[in-house]
Design an enzyme around this catalytic site. Structure first.
Site, short mmCIF file in Angstrom:
data_model
loop_
_atom_site.label_atom_id
_atom_site.label_comp_id
_atom_site.label_asym_id
_atom_site.label_seq_id
_atom_site.Cartn_x
_atom_site.Cartn_y
_atom_site.Cartn_z
N VAL A 62 -5.97 1.62 0.21
CA VAL A 62 -5.37 2.48 1.22
C VAL A 62 -4.00 2.98 0.75
O VAL A 62 -3.69 4.17 0.87
CB VAL A 62 -5.26 1.75 2.58
CG1 VAL A 62 -4.56 2.63 3.61
CG2 VAL A 62 -6.63 1.35 3.08
N CYS A 63 -3.17 2.11 0.20
CA CYS A 63 -1.84 2.51 -0.27
C CYS A 63 -1.96 3.48 -1.45
O CYS A 63 -1.20 4.45 -1.54
CB CYS A 63 -1.02 1.30 -0.66
SG CYS A 63 -0.67 0.18 0.70
N ASP A 64 -2.91 3.23 -2.32
CA ASP A 64 -3.18 4.12 -3.45
C ASP A 64 -3.54 5.51 -2.94
O ASP A 64 -2.94 6.51 -3.35
CB ASP A 64 -4.32 3.52 -4.28
CG ASP A 64 -4.70 4.36 -5.49
OD1 ASP A 64 -5.04 5.55 -5.31
OD2 ASP A 64 -4.72 3.82 -6.60
#
Length: 172
Positions: A62-64
């Protein structure tokens, strides 16, 4: 005390001072990954609008995805200084940036003393991810006041990108 959920079933409390729209954005120092280990200032009055993207770790799907999308989306913003803040070590963040082609965002770490996380109320105080940042966005006007805040209630979900970008443009 604000809370977020992790995988929709674990409530995580946030530690630090909760900062909201209209509040003065505390001026704190984080560590940039490019140039490596350079101090960066977040908050306070600056010449440009600040878009501060808070993520738990660049080493998650998700952060990527969020960082890659913002990297593309913010390229068209004028007079906006964009920083991503996480607890990732600057060396790991630099590796991520070179692999992902992140060049429109200053990717920074709050690993040294968690000044940002505590000053903005973004530190996960408990739960399985205790000690890292939650997922949130701040837009800080040139006057140093928070013009927009989005605390993503479920840490495994992405933010509302359209709302964030509209807020950054409106703050200009």
């Amino acid at each position: 005390m604000a809370t977020v959920t992790f995988k929709n079933d674990t409530v995580c409390n946030l530690a630090g001072t909760e900062i909201n729209v209209g509040d003065a954005a505390p001026e704190v120092t984080v560590v940039n990954c490019n140039p490596m280990l350079q101090n960066e200032t977040v908050g306070g009055a600056q010449e440009q609008v600040q878009l501060v993207i808070v993520v738990p770790s660049l080493d998650t799907g998700v952060c990527d995805a969020e960082t890659r999308r913002f990297n593309t989306e913010v390229a068209s913003l004028e007079n906006v200084n964009v920083k991503t803040v996480s607890m990732d070590l600057p060396f790991s963040a630099a590796n991520f940036c070179s692999t992902a082609g992140i060049d429109n965002i200053a990717v920074c770490s709050d690993f040294r003393n968690k000044d940002f996380s505590n000053a903005y109320g973004m530190l996960l105080a408990d739960g399985p991810l205790a000690g890292v940042t939650c997922r949130a966005i701040f837009v800080i006007g040139t006057d140093g006041k928070v013009a927009y805040k989005q605390l993503v209630p479920e840490i495994t979900q992405e933010p509302d990108y359209d709302e964030v970008l509209a807020a950054a443009k409106a703050a200009n």
